[in-house]
Design a protein around this motif. Structure first.
Motif, PDB file in Angstrom:
ATOM      1  N   PRO A   1      -9.137  28.015 -10.327  1.00 47.36           N
ATOM      2  CA  PRO A   1      -9.359  28.836 -11.517  1.00 47.36           C
ATOM      3  C   PRO A   1      -8.632  30.161 -11.337  1.00 47.36           C
ATOM      4  O   PRO A   1      -8.558  30.684 -10.242  1.00 47.36           O
ATOM      5  N   GLY A   2      -8.080  30.659 -12.410  1.00 49.93           N
ATOM      6  CA  GLY A   2      -7.490  31.989 -12.319  1.00 49.93           C
ATOM      7  C   GLY A   2      -6.053  32.011 -11.838  1.00 49.93           C
ATOM      8  O   GLY A   2      -5.450  33.066 -11.740  1.00 49.93           O
ATOM      9  N   ARG A   3      -5.487  30.864 -11.487  1.00 46.01           N
ATOM     10  CA  ARG A   3      -4.039  30.832 -11.182  1.00 46.01           C
ATOM     11  C   ARG A   3      -3.394  30.064 -12.317  1.00 46.01           C
ATOM     12  O   ARG A   3      -3.170  28.847 -12.222  1.00 46.01           O
ATOM     13  N   HIS A   4      -3.140  30.772 -13.402  1.00 46.49           N
ATOM     14  CA  HIS A   4      -2.777  30.092 -14.644  1.00 46.49           C
ATOM     15  C   HIS A   4      -1.474  29.314 -14.566  1.00 46.49           C
ATOM     16  O   HIS A   4      -1.282  28.334 -15.269  1.00 46.49           O
ATOM     17  N   PHE A   5      -0.567  29.755 -13.740  1.00 44.71           N
ATOM     18  CA  PHE A   5       0.723  29.083 -13.661  1.00 44.71           C
ATOM     19  C   PHE A   5       0.565  27.653 -13.135  1.00 44.71           C
ATOM     20  O   PHE A   5       1.299  26.757 -13.512  1.00 44.71           O
ATOM     21  N   TRP A   6      -0.410  27.478 -12.269  1.00 49.69           N
ATOM     22  CA  TRP A   6      -0.623  26.149 -11.686  1.00 49.69           C
ATOM     23  C   TRP A   6      -1.680  25.349 -12.425  1.00 49.69           C
ATOM     24  O   TRP A   6      -1.774  24.131 -12.256  1.00 49.69           O
ATOM     25  N   LEU A   7      -2.492  26.056 -13.197  1.00 49.63           N
ATOM     26  CA  LEU A   7      -3.661  25.428 -13.813  1.00 49.63           C
ATOM     27  C   LEU A   7      -3.224  24.582 -15.004  1.00 49.63           C
ATOM     28  O   LEU A   7      -3.498  24.900 -16.143  1.00 49.63           O
ATOM     29  N   THR A   8      -2.525  23.483 -14.718  1.00 51.05           N
ATOM     30  CA  THR A   8      -2.010  22.663 -15.786  1.00 51.05           C
ATOM     31  C   THR A   8      -2.026  21.208 -15.338  1.00 51.05           C
ATOM     32  O   THR A   8      -1.640  20.899 -14.209  1.00 51.05           O
ATOM     33  N   ALA A   9      -2.491  20.347 -16.231  1.00 41.33           N
ATOM     34  CA  ALA A   9      -2.625  18.936 -15.874  1.00 41.33           C
ATOM     35  C   ALA A   9      -1.272  18.292 -15.616  1.00 41.33           C
ATOM     36  O   ALA A   9      -1.173  17.231 -15.001  1.00 41.33           O
ATOM     37  N   ILE A  10      -0.206  18.947 -16.085  1.00 46.56           N
ATOM     38  CA  ILE A  10       1.110  18.337 -15.937  1.00 46.56           C
ATOM     39  C   ILE A  10       1.735  18.658 -14.576  1.00 46.56           C
ATOM     40  O   ILE A  10       2.821  18.186 -14.264  1.00 46.56           O
ATOM     41  N   LEU A  11       1.000  19.412 -13.755  1.00 44.91           N
ATOM     42  CA  LEU A  11       1.618  19.814 -12.483  1.00 44.91           C
ATOM     43  C   LEU A  11       1.942  18.612 -11.589  1.00 44.91           C
ATOM     44  O   LEU A  11       3.045  18.522 -11.040  1.00 44.91           O
ATOM     45  N   ALA A  12       0.995  17.693 -11.446  1.00 45.37           N
ATOM     46  CA  ALA A  12       1.260  16.532 -10.587  1.00 45.37           C
ATOM     47  C   ALA A  12       2.404  15.682 -11.154  1.00 45.37           C
ATOM     48  O   ALA A  12       3.334  15.340 -10.419  1.00 45.37           O
ATOM     49  N   PRO A  13       2.378  15.328 -12.451  1.00 48.20           N
ATOM     50  CA  PRO A  13       3.521  14.590 -12.994  1.00 48.20           C
ATOM     51  C   PRO A  13       4.845  15.339 -12.815  1.00 48.20           C
ATOM     52  O   PRO A  13       5.875  14.735 -12.506  1.00 48.20           O
ATOM     53  N   ARG A  14       4.789  16.656 -12.981  1.00 48.44           N
ATOM     54  CA  ARG A  14       6.023  17.428 -12.849  1.00 48.44           C
ATOM     55  C   ARG A  14       6.526  17.398 -11.408  1.00 48.44           C
ATOM     56  O   ARG A  14       7.718  17.253 -11.147  1.00 48.44           O
ATOM     57  N   PHE A  15       5.595  17.524 -10.471  1.00 48.25           N
ATOM     58  CA  PHE A  15       5.973  17.417  -9.061  1.00 48.25           C
ATOM     59  C   PHE A  15       6.618  16.065  -8.791  1.00 48.25           C
ATOM     60  O   PHE A  15       7.620  15.961  -8.085  1.00 48.25           O
ATOM     61  N   LEU A  16       6.023  15.010  -9.349  1.00 44.10           N
ATOM     62  CA  LEU A  16       6.551  13.671  -9.095  1.00 44.10           C
ATOM     63  C   LEU A  16       7.947  13.521  -9.701  1.00 44.10           C
ATOM     64  O   LEU A  16       8.854  12.963  -9.075  1.00 44.10           O
ATOM     65  N   ALA A  17       8.124  14.029 -10.926  1.00 51.79           N
ATOM     66  CA  ALA A  17       9.437  13.912 -11.560  1.00 51.79           C
ATOM     67  C   ALA A  17      10.481  14.611 -10.712  1.00 51.79           C
ATOM     68  O   ALA A  17      11.560  14.065 -10.438  1.00 51.79           O
TER      69      ALA A  17
ATOM     70  N   ILE B   1       0.838  -1.210   0.000  1.00 55.53           N
ATOM     71  CA  ILE B   1       0.000   0.000   0.000  1.00 55.53           C
ATOM     72  C   ILE B   1       0.868   1.253   0.000  1.00 55.53           C
ATOM     73  O   ILE B   1       0.548   2.263  -0.632  1.00 55.53           O
ATOM     74  N   SER B   2       1.999   1.167   0.696  1.00 52.63           N
ATOM     75  CA  SER B   2       2.816   2.376   0.837  1.00 52.63           C
ATOM     76  C   SER B   2       3.371   2.855  -0.497  1.00 52.63           C
ATOM     77  O   SER B   2       3.718   4.021  -0.645  1.00 52.63           O
ATOM     78  N   ILE B   3       3.434   1.969  -1.503  1.00 55.74           N
ATOM     79  CA  ILE B   3       4.021   2.378  -2.786  1.00 55.74           C
ATOM     80  C   ILE B   3       3.111   3.345  -3.554  1.00 55.74           C
ATOM     81  O   ILE B   3       3.515   4.477  -3.835  1.00 55.74           O
ATOM     82  N   PRO B   4       1.861   2.951  -3.856  1.00 59.93           N
ATOM     83  CA  PRO B   4       0.993   3.964  -4.485  1.00 59.93           C
ATOM     84  C   PRO B   4       0.720   5.144  -3.560  1.00 59.93           C
ATOM     85  O   PRO B   4       0.474   6.258  -4.015  1.00 59.93           O
ATOM     86  N   TRP B   5       0.756   4.893  -2.256  1.00 62.07           N
ATOM     87  CA  TRP B   5       0.510   5.966  -1.301  1.00 62.07           C
ATOM     88  C   TRP B   5       1.542   7.085  -1.471  1.00 62.07           C
ATOM     89  O   TRP B   5       1.240   8.273  -1.357  1.00 62.07           O
ATOM     90  N   ALA B   6       2.785   6.678  -1.733  1.00 61.28           N
ATOM     91  CA  ALA B   6       3.837   7.678  -1.931  1.00 61.28           C
ATOM     92  C   ALA B   6       3.505   8.559  -3.130  1.00 61.28           C
ATOM     93  O   ALA B   6       3.684   9.778  -3.101  1.00 61.28           O
ATOM     94  N   VAL B   7       3.009   7.939  -4.182  1.00 68.85           N
ATOM     95  CA  VAL B   7       2.614   8.715  -5.361  1.00 68.85           C
ATOM     96  C   VAL B   7       1.451   9.637  -5.002  1.00 68.85           C
ATOM     97  O   VAL B   7       1.391  10.792  -5.413  1.00 68.85           O
ATOM     98  N   SER B   8       0.551   9.111  -4.185  1.00 62.13           N
ATOM     99  CA  SER B   8      -0.639   9.900  -3.852  1.00 62.13           C
ATOM    100  C   SER B   8      -0.288  11.163  -3.080  1.00 62.13           C
ATOM    101  O   SER B   8      -0.902  12.200  -3.294  1.00 62.13           O
ATOM    102  N   ILE B   9       0.696  11.091  -2.186  1.00 61.43           N
ATOM    103  CA  ILE B   9       0.935  12.303  -1.380  1.00 61.43           C
ATOM    104  C   ILE B   9       1.353  13.465  -2.265  1.00 61.43           C
ATOM    105  O   ILE B   9       0.941  14.598  -2.058  1.00 61.43           O
ATOM    106  N   HIS B  10       2.139  13.176  -3.297  1.00 59.10           N
ATOM    107  CA  HIS B  10       2.566  14.305  -4.117  1.00 59.10           C
ATOM    108  C   HIS B  10       1.519  14.693  -5.144  1.00 59.10           C
ATOM    109  O   HIS B  10       1.445  15.850  -5.555  1.00 59.10           O
ATOM    110  N   THR B  11       0.714  13.735  -5.546  1.00 58.88           N
ATOM    111  CA  THR B  11      -0.364  14.062  -6.471  1.00 58.88           C
ATOM    112  C   THR B  11      -1.373  14.967  -5.775  1.00 58.88           C
ATOM    113  O   THR B  11      -1.755  16.024  -6.297  1.00 58.88           O
ATOM    114  N   VAL B  12      -1.778  14.570  -4.580  1.00 59.89           N
ATOM    115  CA  VAL B  12      -2.751  15.387  -3.862  1.00 59.89           C
ATOM    116  C   VAL B  12      -2.167  16.767  -3.571  1.00 59.89           C
ATOM    117  O   VAL B  12      -2.856  17.786  -3.676  1.00 59.89           O
ATOM    118  N   THR B  13      -0.878  16.818  -3.236  1.00 63.29           N
ATOM    119  CA  THR B  13      -0.270  18.122  -2.978  1.00 63.29           C
ATOM    120  C   THR B  13      -0.293  18.988  -4.236  1.00 63.29           C
ATOM    121  O   THR B  13      -0.526  20.198  -4.163  1.00 63.29           O
TER     122      THR B  13
END
Ligand code: SF4
Ligand code: SF4
Lengths: 385, 260
Positions: free
Chosen positions: A187-203, A167-179
């Protein structure tokens, strides 16, 4: 096992005293903040999250990065990592402790923090973030402690731990995805409003976490009788090489979308960060430093010769940790608030007390990490004697 | 009569939502700030969704909008004496067209529009992102009339709502606001440090049958009424005039309309 943490030489105790000093100073400053309010920080009506939340975000990444040793060991049966999974898990514990503290020091009314649980609000991402972070802390505490104890006693760890480990393995992915979802659904914060933000955080997390782990391994080898292993360090280095390259690739994707589409809302934040906007550019030198650091990191970790040489690998890891910290810590959070919704530029810089409190939190994390690593290394030394 | 009812409105620490769990909360509520009771008397004004139409043609100069802003500041105990820009608390304020409507700005603009002041305040959005993100329901959309309200006793000061509001409508109390209140109104609660606040469409006045203070002070330049009552004054105005709203492409459905 705690007894292992109270036996140490004068360097160990000296280090602890230094940390306690920094913690004490940070705590004093925090009392000041409690009395005066968050006005002692550099945050403002426009940039309403600053250094605390930036460091929080970065450390969630470091915590998630620990999974890069856990996953190959348990899922791919990569035996060599068996020696160091505990280091990844303990690094995650120390990081999450810091994350929770950063959230706490950022609250205007910290005594009411429990309201998040008293009035669980399932439409708020912050609620889920609290759940996944605490869950991850719990998982790593239980797993890390029991596996280490079993190792010390020379037995296999309890079988009920196995599901928790998986469980801890996907959980690790989840903490950064949720963050990431904290930011990318607004809405209205265009710099963050991007679907690639979670993948980028993970990378960036999977680069920064293992890079820090390599540095810790090198340190442990140099100063203790436990050798985390050359093969292990090299394997981690390859993870870092891929992750940091993907992180920069994602960033370039953002730049392409912003500038080729030529939509002002998407370009303005990047412009502010990299060339300055309306004459304001406090972060410009930082962002370019970050780019140079990350590019250097890529060259040094991707080139086999410099990856295999542990001195150049160490340099690579240092610049990667710094580069991703500036990118995600400094740039990502305050960059998202500038320009503000009215397209005015109101810059942010942390104040001295704010930096002091931040250092205090880092010192607490370092203290937790030192104690945990002391125990882990102590057990490893016992076994190999 | 009016007075006693008004005093009734000051009852501390109770707000429309989450009454059930309130005792637990009170243990955590610090500071002397009072919440306001939003129950309504018999001559309370009601609506399905309150909305506002600002006729900017009638508000050409800074002198024209000043008394409107002042009326709000006075009755809501806004700490106007804070001089550090970073710590400013604003419920209603003015700005230029290109800041208010950054997505509707032409390079070459009607000069009168370019130079006249525009009033800004919380839009009491129909799909408010601020309420969506709040982890404690300290900010919430009141079911009965669509006003987006704050419970100052529940807010933990995480400022998620400030990041979520695309209109910059929210302010945080970076320090104790009380020493900076110039006109102290005993009938409205002051706030404590560490909580977020914003315009409340004068919920406390609507409850006793009064129009919002800014509307009253506007000499007819600001209209207020029910968006879903086709005979309301705002609907009449919307029917007869071309109006714009701030950033309506974001889908928050602002309830403040501007006639330019
Ligand atoms: S204007 Fe901002 S604060 Fe007001 S309801 Fe809309 S999102 Fe919320
Ligand atoms: S600052 Fe207060 S009102 Fe805003 S999201 Fe946090 S708890 Fe809710």
């Amino acid at each position: 096992m705690l007894e292992l943490a109270v036996k140490g030489n004068k360097w160990y105790w000296g280090w602890m005293v230094v940390l306690l000093g920094v913690i004490g100073a940070g705590f004093g400053l925090y009392l000041m903040q409690l009395k005066f309010g968050l006005g002692i920080t550099g945050m403002s009506r426009d940039v309403s999250w600053g250094f605390y939340i930036a460091n929080f975000t970065y450390l969630v990444g470091v915590a998630a990065g620990g999974v890069m040793v856990v996953l190959p060991y348990y899922l791919h049966d990569y035996k060599a990592y068996g020696k160091i999974t505990i280091l990844g898990e303990f690094l995650a514990i120390a990081s999450i402790v810091m994350c929770l503290l950063f959230i706490l020091v950022d609250l205007g009314q910290p005594m009411r923090a429990l309201n998040v649980l008293l009035y669980p609000t399932t439409n708020s991402v912050l609620f889920y973030d609290a759940v996944v972070l605490n869950g991850y802390l719990f998982l790593n505490l239980v797993i890390g402690w029991n596996v280490l104890e079993a190792e010390r006693n020379g037995v296999h760890y309890q079988s009920w731990l196995k599901p928790l480990i998986y469980i801890s393995i996907p959980w690790a992915v989840s903490i950064h995805t949720v963050t990431a979802y904290l930011y990318c659904g607004l809405p209205g914060r265009h710099f963050w409003l991007t679907a690639i933000l979670a993948p980028r955080f993970l990378a960036s997390a999977f680069a920064a976490g293992p890079a820090l782990l390599i540095l810790l391994c090198l340190f442990i080898r140099r100063f203790t009788n436990f050798d985390p292993g050359k093969a292990q360090i090299q394997a981690l280095a390859k993870t870092v090489a891929y992750a940091i390259s993907i992180n920069v690739f994602f960033l370039l994707c953002e730049v392409f979308v912003g500038f080729y589409s030529n939509i002002p809302g998407h370009m303005d934040h990047l412009k502010y960060l990299f060339v300055g906007l309306h004459g304001h550019g406090a972060l410009v030198p930082w962002m370019w430093a970050s780019m140079i650091f990350m590019a250097t990191g890529i060259v040094l970790t991707v080139t086999p010769a410099t990856r295999k040489n542990e001195t150049s690998l160490m340099i690579a890891c240092i610049v990667i940790v710094l580069g991703t910290w500036i990118d995600k810590g400094l740039g990502m959070i305050s960059g998202g608030f500038v320009p503000n919704p009215m397209h005015q530029v109101n810059e942010y810089a942390p104040t001295m007390p704010e930096i002091g409190i931040t250092l205090g939190v880092y010192a607490i994390g370092a203290l937790v990490l030192t104690v945990l690593y002391k125990m882990a290394v102590g057990v490893k030394e016992e076994i190999h004697d | 009569m009016k007075n006693s009812r008004r005093r009734f409105l000051q009852i501390a620490g109770v707000s429309a939502l989450g009454l059930g769990a309130k005792p637990v909360l009170n243990a955590f509520a610090l500071g002397g700030g009072k919440g306001y009771h939003v129950a309504s008397g018999e001559d309370a004004l009601t609506a399905e969704q309150w909305a506002m139409v600002i006729d900017t043609r009638k508000l050409q100069t800074a002198e024209a909008v000043e008394p409107i802003i002042e009326a709000c500041n006075k009755i809501h105990n806004i700490p106007t004496a804070i001089d550090n820009k970073n710590h400013e608390v604003k419920w209603i304020w003015e700005d230029h067209y290109h800041h208010v409507f950054p997505d509707k700005t032409n390079k070459f603009l009607d000069e009168a529009v370019e130079h006249k002041p525009f009033l800004l305040l919380c839009n009491h959005c129909e799909n408010p992102p601020c309420c969506r993100v709040c982890p404690t329901k300290a900010t919430f959309k009141r079911e009965s009339d669509g006003i987006v309200l704050m419970d100052f006793h529940r807010c933990i000061g995480c400022r998620f709502c400030m990041a979520a509001c695309p209109f910059g409508a929210r302010s945080f109390n970076f320090r104790d606001p009380r020493p900076f209140i110039e006109a102290n109104n005993k009938e409205f609660p002051t706030r404590m440090k560490g909580v977020v606040e914003k315009c409340n469409f004068c919920a406390e006045r609507l409850a006793i049958g009064k129009m919002p203070a800014c509307v009253e002070a506007s000499n007819g330049a600001i209209a207020f009424g029910d968006l879903y009552d086709e005979h309301s004054v705002v609907r009449e105005l919307l029917k007869e005039n071309y109006t714009i709203r701030r950033k309506q492409t974001l889908g928050t459905e602002p309830s403040v309309y501007y006639i330019v």
